[in-house]
Design a protein around this motif. Sequence first.
Motif, PDB file in Angstrom:
ATOM      1  N   PHE A  58       0.819  -1.066  -0.046  1.00  0.00           N
ATOM      2  CA  PHE A  58      -0.106   0.027   0.074  1.00  0.00           C
ATOM      3  C   PHE A  58       0.875   1.349   0.013  1.00  0.00           C
ATOM      4  CE2 PHE A  58      -2.679  -3.106   2.111  1.00  0.00           C
ATOM      5  CZ  PHE A  58      -4.100  -2.998   1.430  1.00  0.00           C
ATOM      6  N   GLU A  59       0.391   2.388  -0.376  1.00  0.00           N
ATOM      7  CA  GLU A  59       0.972   3.722  -0.279  1.00  0.00           C
ATOM      8  C   GLU A  59      -0.172   4.544   0.425  1.00  0.00           C
ATOM      9  OE1 GLU A  59       1.722   6.307  -3.689  1.00  0.00           O
ATOM     10  OE2 GLU A  59       2.381   7.713  -2.588  1.00  0.00           O
ATOM     11  N   ALA A  60       0.834   4.961   1.563  1.00  0.00           N
ATOM     12  CA  ALA A  60      -0.244   5.864   2.600  1.00  0.00           C
ATOM     13  C   ALA A  60      -0.366   7.203   2.089  1.00  0.00           C
ATOM     14  CB  ALA A  60       0.524   5.680   3.924  1.00  0.00           C
ATOM     15  N   VAL A 117       5.468   5.212   2.544  1.00  0.00           N
ATOM     16  CA  VAL A 117       5.341   6.535   3.090  1.00  0.00           C
ATOM     17  C   VAL A 117       6.096   7.624   2.304  1.00  0.00           C
ATOM     18  CG1 VAL A 117       5.454   8.030   5.121  1.00  0.00           C
ATOM     19  CG2 VAL A 117       4.784   5.713   5.433  1.00  0.00           C
ATOM     20  N   ASN A 118       5.419   8.581   1.956  1.00  0.00           N
ATOM     21  CA  ASN A 118       5.941   9.938   1.324  1.00  0.00           C
ATOM     22  C   ASN A 118       6.569  10.844   2.161  1.00  0.00           C
ATOM     23  OD1 ASN A 118       4.682   9.626  -1.751  1.00  0.00           O
ATOM     24  ND2 ASN A 118       2.927   9.492  -0.327  1.00  0.00           N
ATOM     25  N   LEU A 119       7.827  11.006   1.752  1.00  0.00           N
ATOM     26  CA  LEU A 119       8.730  12.327   2.394  1.00  0.00           C
ATOM     27  C   LEU A 119       9.156  13.180   1.588  1.00  0.00           C
ATOM     28  CD1 LEU A 119      11.335  10.146   4.427  1.00  0.00           C
ATOM     29  CD2 LEU A 119       9.338  11.281   5.276  1.00  0.00           C
ATOM     30  N   VAL A 149       9.999   4.108   2.032  1.00  0.00           N
ATOM     31  CA  VAL A 149       9.905   5.644   1.936  1.00  0.00           C
ATOM     32  C   VAL A 149       9.968   5.917   0.336  1.00  0.00           C
ATOM     33  CG1 VAL A 149      10.480   6.097   4.247  1.00  0.00           C
ATOM     34  CG2 VAL A 149      12.290   6.127   2.212  1.00  0.00           C
ATOM     35  N   GLU A 150       9.128   7.199   0.119  1.00  0.00           N
ATOM     36  CA  GLU A 150       8.914   7.704  -1.283  1.00  0.00           C
ATOM     37  C   GLU A 150       9.697   9.062  -1.310  1.00  0.00           C
ATOM     38  OE1 GLU A 150       5.208   7.248  -3.307  1.00  0.00           O
ATOM     39  OE2 GLU A 150       5.019   5.132  -2.864  1.00  0.00           O
ATOM     40  N   LEU A 151      10.550   9.072  -2.190  1.00  0.00           N
ATOM     41  CA  LEU A 151      11.324  10.465  -2.283  1.00  0.00           C
ATOM     42  C   LEU A 151      11.018  10.795  -3.546  1.00  0.00           C
ATOM     43  CD1 LEU A 151      14.270   9.293  -0.645  1.00  0.00           C
ATOM     44  CD2 LEU A 151      12.747  10.381   0.489  1.00  0.00           C
ATOM     45  N   ILE A 179      11.729   5.901  -5.862  1.00  0.00           N
ATOM     46  CA  ILE A 179      11.815   7.444  -6.227  1.00  0.00           C
ATOM     47  C   ILE A 179      10.436   7.671  -6.852  1.00  0.00           C
ATOM     48  CG2 ILE A 179      13.059   9.050  -7.788  1.00  0.00           C
ATOM     49  CD1 ILE A 179      14.582   7.907  -5.672  1.00  0.00           C
ATOM     50  N   ASP A 180       9.770   8.687  -6.330  1.00  0.00           N
ATOM     51  CA  ASP A 180       8.374   8.941  -6.702  1.00  0.00           C
ATOM     52  C   ASP A 180       8.329   9.866  -8.036  1.00  0.00           C
ATOM     53  OD1 ASP A 180       5.629   8.974  -6.384  1.00  0.00           O
ATOM     54  OD2 ASP A 180       5.679   9.741  -4.466  1.00  0.00           O
ATOM     55  N   ASP A 181       7.236   9.621  -8.841  1.00  0.00           N
ATOM     56  CA  ASP A 181       7.108  10.674 -10.109  1.00  0.00           C
ATOM     57  C   ASP A 181       8.199  10.627 -10.626  1.00  0.00           C
ATOM     58  OD1 ASP A 181       4.916  11.328  -8.163  1.00  0.00           O
ATOM     59  OD2 ASP A 181       5.615  13.235  -7.744  1.00  0.00           O
ATOM     60  N   LEU A 200      11.510   2.644  -9.026  1.00  0.00           N
ATOM     61  CA  LEU A 200      11.196   3.734  -9.732  1.00  0.00           C
ATOM     62  C   LEU A 200       9.696   3.688  -9.925  1.00  0.00           C
ATOM     63  CD1 LEU A 200      13.959   3.748 -12.554  1.00  0.00           C
ATOM     64  CD2 LEU A 200      13.974   4.708 -10.522  1.00  0.00           C
ATOM     65  N   LYS A 201       9.216   4.705  -9.456  1.00  0.00           N
ATOM     66  CA  LYS A 201       7.832   4.941  -9.652  1.00  0.00           C
ATOM     67  C   LYS A 201       7.566   5.696 -10.906  1.00  0.00           C
ATOM     68  CE  LYS A 201       4.864   4.423  -6.417  1.00  0.00           C
ATOM     69  NZ  LYS A 201       3.832   4.839  -5.107  1.00  0.00           N
ATOM     70  N   ILE A 202       6.814   5.366 -11.809  1.00  0.00           N
ATOM     71  CA  ILE A 202       6.960   6.081 -13.225  1.00  0.00           C
ATOM     72  C   ILE A 202       5.510   7.014 -13.260  1.00  0.00           C
ATOM     73  CG2 ILE A 202       6.518   5.938 -15.567  1.00  0.00           C
ATOM     74  CD1 ILE A 202       7.337   2.857 -15.385  1.00  0.00           C
TER      75      ILE A 202
HETATM   76 MG    MG Z   1       4.021   8.900  -3.385  1.00  0.00          MG
END
Ligand code: MG
Length: 278
Positions: A58-60, A117-119, A149-151, A179-181, A200-202
């Motif tokens: 999951f992504e919070a 979790v997004n930081l 963690v998503e950065l 790595i987000d976005d 890597l999150k596209i």
């Molecule tokens: Mg995110």
Amino acid sequence: QAKDSGRGHHQFSTPGVADDAMASLQLQRELHTAIAENQFVLHYQPVVHVADGALAGFEALVRWQHPTRGLLAPSEFIAFAETHGFISHVGRWVMREACRQLKAWHDAGLPRVPVAVNLSAFEFRQRDVASEIAAVLAETGLPPQLLEVELTETVLMQQSEQVLQTLQSIKALGVGIAIDDFGTGYSSLSYLKRYPLDKLKIDRSFVMDTPGDSDDVAIVTAIVELGRSLKLRTVAEGVEQPQQLALLGQLRCDLAQGYGIARPMDAAQTQAWLEQQR
Ligand code: MG
Ligand code: C2E
Ligand code: MG
Ligand code: MG
């Protein structure tokens, strides 16, 4: 004319400034209360394996249950919280709550999947993030392998020794780093080999017009290939259409997330959803 503007009506020539200042003060007061009275909630969006649709985690995603304005999206308060010194409080709450909730679900016998979790870049710079994460893991008992963690690329753009050290410390805990976005930052690709990354999150902007837009297909293909070569898992964000999922399958993208798979859900809905998966 210039003389006139020195007094009299001059002070009324920019009414927006005073209004903005008032609005800003109001929002600061409200955020203060929100933190004190715990008005934040987490929603959870499932991430699935492209190959078989199985739940991967999951992504919070934080929301603010505002007393009068309803449920506010992060776009309405995260940037403000960053510039006005509230983000550490919000971020700490998010991290603790996500870990606590996942541990509770695991203890209840629900699938032991990880949570991301997004930081924000701001949090990453301001805080001793790695020790805070370690403390939250110890406090909640969530195994580090079940946290990620998503950065965003903004964090990695600064080529500092400190960024590297923080990432290494997070990694050393056993926590994953995504790595987000990906693809939207103005950064060189050199950080991909310098830093200990896992995923890597596209970005959704590259996914949303596939498979119709051949340029976007080319970009998504290239990112998936890049991920494969660098041994990073790839996640497609914002998957809304079955044809997009089919394309990702052909490209052998590892994971997918999006409204077409599942929307972010509150904790109760997520739990019900998890119980169905079992
Ligand atoms: Mg995110
Ligand atoms: P993000 O980390 O890239 O999260 C994905 C965003 O895309 C989420 O928006 C999610 O609801 C949305 N989304 C997911 N699938 C789809 C889809 O198929 N179509 C469309 N149109 N949108 C989709 P949300 O929850 O509004 O969050 C926006 C951003 O706010 C996040 O982007 C993240 O950067 C930030 N954010 C969220 N929670 C936190 C938090 O706890 N801390 C910090 N620092 N930032 C957060
Ligand atoms: Mg994203
Ligand atoms: Mg995004």
